[in-house]
Write a protein that holds these residues in place. Structure first.
Motif, PDB file in Angstrom:
ATOM      1  N   LYS A 189      33.949  47.641 -51.292  1.00  0.00           N
ATOM      2  CA  LYS A 189      34.452  46.379 -50.726  1.00  0.00           C
ATOM      3  C   LYS A 189      33.308  45.534 -50.174  1.00  0.00           C
ATOM      4  O   LYS A 189      33.284  44.308 -50.352  1.00  0.00           O
ATOM      5  N   LYS A 190      32.353  46.183 -49.511  1.00  0.00           N
ATOM      6  CA  LYS A 190      31.210  45.429 -48.985  1.00  0.00           C
ATOM      7  C   LYS A 190      30.356  44.903 -50.133  1.00  0.00           C
ATOM      8  O   LYS A 190      29.862  43.770 -50.085  1.00  0.00           O
ATOM      9  N   LYS A 193      32.048  41.845 -51.609  1.00  0.00           N
ATOM     10  CA  LYS A 193      31.964  40.686 -50.716  1.00  0.00           C
ATOM     11  C   LYS A 193      30.588  40.043 -50.776  1.00  0.00           C
ATOM     12  O   LYS A 193      30.462  38.810 -50.912  1.00  0.00           O
TER      13      LYS A 193
END
Length: 295
Positions: A189-190, A193
């Motif tokens: 997820k990081k 992003k």
């Protein structure tokens, strides 16, 4: 001019019977019927037809000898209907790029299938010089290995984005297998992003190994539609599967693998039932002129 028709082909892409006109190992027409042509016909009624697969393998045993390599290709690719391999050489230090690239190129000269070469690195080794090396040598994909998010947050992404231009190789995450599923999910997820915010060409998730890659992946890497699709003007590389005239579980590759009857690569028979024709050196290194061209 060599010409023939593949007749009554149940194409997996739309689950409809089509006829394909083949001339000089190129697909010239795909239509419901090609009855007006007087060419020899190959009736494939009773089989399902689809483009030969593209697969990823980051662990090719290039140091193990020719026979081990041959057995590896048969087991993991030819028996699976794979006509195109994506792989990568690994480095720990930037100065290894040239020598490890040449080593991988030399090893794959014996490949019976086509291949694309990328590079696999720890994320902390992602530098401007390495990006420029990929641009010069047309390496379309960089596999970035991560154990945590520390380096992910510290890299100079603005400079990296500028260094990628104009070739723009794709960054693909490789997550440490020792992490828990929760840790992997948070790290991915990081990754997603930061890549989106920084506008870096990337794949959002890890690519699966030893199974067919999706069209969306092939488009990002720059292989689509040359690979992964049977289309007019395309090469004659396809698989025929035994079928009962309906598409059975379209996403079950492991089910299909047992029913692969014929594999054709660039017009040449490679697999017929359990018989494999290993054509050493028949594969070619594919040059990706521009990744993400069809995205």
């Amino acid at each position: 001019m060599t010409a023939y028709i593949i007749d009554k082909a149940l194409l997996r892409s739309d689950n409809k019977e089509k006829s394909l006109l083949i001339q000089d190992n190129v697909i010239r027409e795909i239509k419901d019927s090609l009855a007006r042509f007087p060419y020899i016909r190959m009736d494939v009624a009773g089989f399902r037809m689809e483009a030969a697969h593209v697969m990823l393998d980051l662990s090719i045993p290039i140091d193990a000898g020719v026979q081990v390599m041959k057995d590896y290709f048969i087991k993991h690719f030819l028996n699976s209907g794979c006509s195109t391999l994506i792989t990568a050489f690994s480095i720990q230090y930037e100065f290894q790029c040239k020598s490890e690239f040449k080593k991988m190129e030399q090893a794959l000269l014996m490949s019976p299938i086509d291949y694309v070469i990328g590079i696999k690195i720890p994320i902390e080794k992602l530098s401007l010089n390495l990006i420029r090396f990929c641009n010069r040598n047309k390496l379309p994909i960089i596999f970035v290995c991560m154990k945590d998010d520390s380096h992910l947050s510290q890299l100079p992404w603005g400079w990296i984005r500028e260094a990628m231009f104009p070739y723009q190789p794709i960054l693909s995450p490789v997550i440490d297998s020792m992490l828990s599923e929760e840790e992997k999910s948070l790290l991915i997820k990081k990754w997603q992003k930061i890549m989106q915010v920084e506008k870096i060409p990337h794949l959002s998730n890890e690519l699966p190994e030893h199974q067919p890659l999706e069209d969306s992946h092939l488009k990002k890497i720059g292989l689509y539609p040359k690979r992964g699709k049977l289309h007019v003007g395309g090469e004659v590389s396809y698989n025929l599967y035994q079928t009962n005239r309906k598409v059975e579980d379209q996403n079950n590759f492991f089910y299909d693998k047992k029913r692969l009857a014929i594999m054709v690569h660039k017009g040449e028979l490679i697999k017929v039932n359990q018989h494999i024709c290993f054509k050493e050196g028949f594969g070619e290194k594919l040059l990706i002129k521009r990744p993400s061209l069809f995205v």
